[in-house]
Design a protein around this motif. Sequence first.
Motif, mmCIF file in Angstrom:
data_model
loop_
_atom_site.group_PDB
_atom_site.id
_atom_site.type_symbol
_atom_site.label_atom_id
_atom_site.label_comp_id
_atom_site.label_asym_id
_atom_site.label_seq_id
_atom_site.Cartn_x
_atom_site.Cartn_y
_atom_site.Cartn_z
ATOM 1 N N UNK A 189 0.834 -1.199 0.000
ATOM 2 C CA UNK A 189 0.000 0.000 0.000
ATOM 3 C C UNK A 189 0.876 1.259 0.000
ATOM 4 N N UNK A 190 0.416 2.331 -0.628
ATOM 5 C CA UNK A 190 1.211 3.571 -0.703
ATOM 6 C C UNK A 190 1.168 4.358 0.612
ATOM 7 N N UNK A 191 2.053 4.026 1.523
ATOM 8 C CA UNK A 191 2.118 4.709 2.814
ATOM 9 C C UNK A 191 2.820 6.048 2.651
ATOM 10 N N UNK A 192 2.256 7.099 3.252
ATOM 11 C CA UNK A 192 2.887 8.419 3.259
ATOM 12 C C UNK A 192 2.965 8.895 4.702
ATOM 13 N N UNK A 193 3.897 9.768 4.987
ATOM 14 C CA UNK A 193 4.129 10.205 6.361
ATOM 15 C C UNK A 193 3.151 11.272 6.834
ATOM 16 N N UNK A 194 2.471 11.934 5.901
ATOM 17 C CA UNK A 194 1.504 12.955 6.279
ATOM 18 C C UNK A 194 0.455 13.103 5.190
ATOM 19 N N UNK A 195 -0.596 13.811 5.500
ATOM 20 C CA UNK A 195 -1.679 14.017 4.560
ATOM 21 C C UNK A 195 -1.165 14.756 3.322
ATOM 22 N N UNK A 196 -1.240 14.141 2.146
ATOM 23 C CA UNK A 196 -0.738 14.821 0.937
ATOM 24 C C UNK A 196 -1.566 16.036 0.540
ATOM 25 N N UNK A 197 -2.723 16.206 1.157
ATOM 26 C CA UNK A 197 -3.598 17.335 0.829
ATOM 27 C C UNK A 197 -3.698 18.320 1.991
ATOM 28 N N UNK A 198 -2.747 18.284 2.904
ATOM 29 C CA UNK A 198 -2.858 19.088 4.121
ATOM 30 C C UNK A 198 -2.956 20.585 3.851
ATOM 31 N N UNK A 199 -2.375 21.057 2.741
ATOM 32 C CA UNK A 199 -2.396 22.494 2.448
ATOM 33 C C UNK A 199 -3.727 22.950 1.857
ATOM 34 N N UNK A 200 -4.631 22.023 1.597
ATOM 35 C CA UNK A 200 -5.901 22.385 0.981
ATOM 36 C C UNK A 200 -7.035 22.569 1.993
ATOM 37 N N UNK A 201 -6.765 22.322 3.261
ATOM 38 C CA UNK A 201 -7.819 22.442 4.271
ATOM 39 C C UNK A 201 -8.023 23.910 4.655
ATOM 40 N N UNK A 202 -9.248 24.242 5.006
ATOM 41 C CA UNK A 202 -9.555 25.577 5.508
ATOM 42 C C UNK A 202 -10.534 25.439 6.667
ATOM 43 N N UNK A 203 -10.475 26.386 7.562
ATOM 44 C CA UNK A 203 -11.337 26.364 8.733
ATOM 45 C C UNK A 203 -12.786 26.576 8.312
ATOM 46 N N UNK A 204 -13.657 25.684 8.793
ATOM 47 C CA UNK A 204 -15.073 25.838 8.487
ATOM 48 C C UNK A 204 -15.717 26.816 9.452
ATOM 49 N N UNK A 205 -16.493 27.743 8.896
ATOM 50 C CA UNK A 205 -17.348 28.630 9.670
ATOM 51 C C UNK A 205 -18.751 28.493 9.105
ATOM 52 N N UNK A 206 -19.737 28.853 9.890
ATOM 53 C CA UNK A 206 -21.124 28.651 9.475
ATOM 54 C C UNK A 206 -21.428 29.375 8.166
ATOM 55 N N UNK A 207 -22.133 28.678 7.272
ATOM 56 C CA UNK A 207 -22.549 29.215 5.962
ATOM 57 C C UNK A 207 -21.347 29.556 5.083
ATOM 58 N N UNK A 208 -20.300 28.757 5.183
ATOM 59 C CA UNK A 208 -19.130 28.956 4.326
ATOM 60 C C UNK A 208 -19.536 28.746 2.867
ATOM 61 N N UNK A 209 -19.181 29.681 1.973
ATOM 62 C CA UNK A 209 -19.584 29.533 0.565
ATOM 63 C C UNK A 209 -18.745 28.483 -0.164
ATOM 64 N N UNK A 210 -19.165 28.185 -1.381
ATOM 65 C CA UNK A 210 -18.423 27.299 -2.294
ATOM 66 C C UNK A 210 -18.336 25.860 -1.808
#
Length: 231
Positions: free
Chosen positions: A159-180
Amino acid sequence: MTSNAAPRSDETVVRDPAWAALLMWVGLPVAGALVFWCLKQIADWVAGLPAAPFQGLFKLAASAPDPWATIGALVLGAIAGIVLALIGAHETLQLTVSDADVRMRRMDVPSSASRDAVGSVFLDGKRLVLLGPRGEEVASEKSELPRDLVRSAFVSHGYPWVDEDPYKDQYRLWVEDLPDLPPGANPVLKARAKALEKDSETDARELRGELVKLGVVVREQKKRQYIRVVA
């Protein structure tokens, strides 16, 4: 962690170390018996106080004749320890990895993923995460299993093991009624935020699954939700 069936020769079952199982199944009952024995020793003192929490129970323990009171305290303490051990076993991740698939069970909820559906595997803190080729969440479970054993199991089966989330830079903090966000995602995230505040793991887990269906991957830090949308 226990398994009812013997593992096949082509699969790896990841278990807690023997000392951890011994600590849970022997240490907790012994510790419970010791705690209840100590409570029995101070029963007379607590019963004589002007007021104290659970004073009625202490008065009952103080009035019971020995050796039956002491034996009863030891038995009740051991039973309490066994109950805690059962809860711990119930919440422990059961993980089986083979060349064909991954099978997990936690809190009596099974999940699985075929090898072809897994694009990356990693540990995000104490959470084992399997992502698909497009970055979609295939599985995510809390895990207290030793990191080295988990990694070795996946690597040994290709299995392709990686040391960290390869998409970690794409996360953003959720706030209520976040658009898009995909339609319906904001209400689910709002409900999940309430579940996290109430420490309702079962509800938060189910709502995570609903978000996966909507194409939203969620992570939480200190009850704050961070999200990304799968392309």
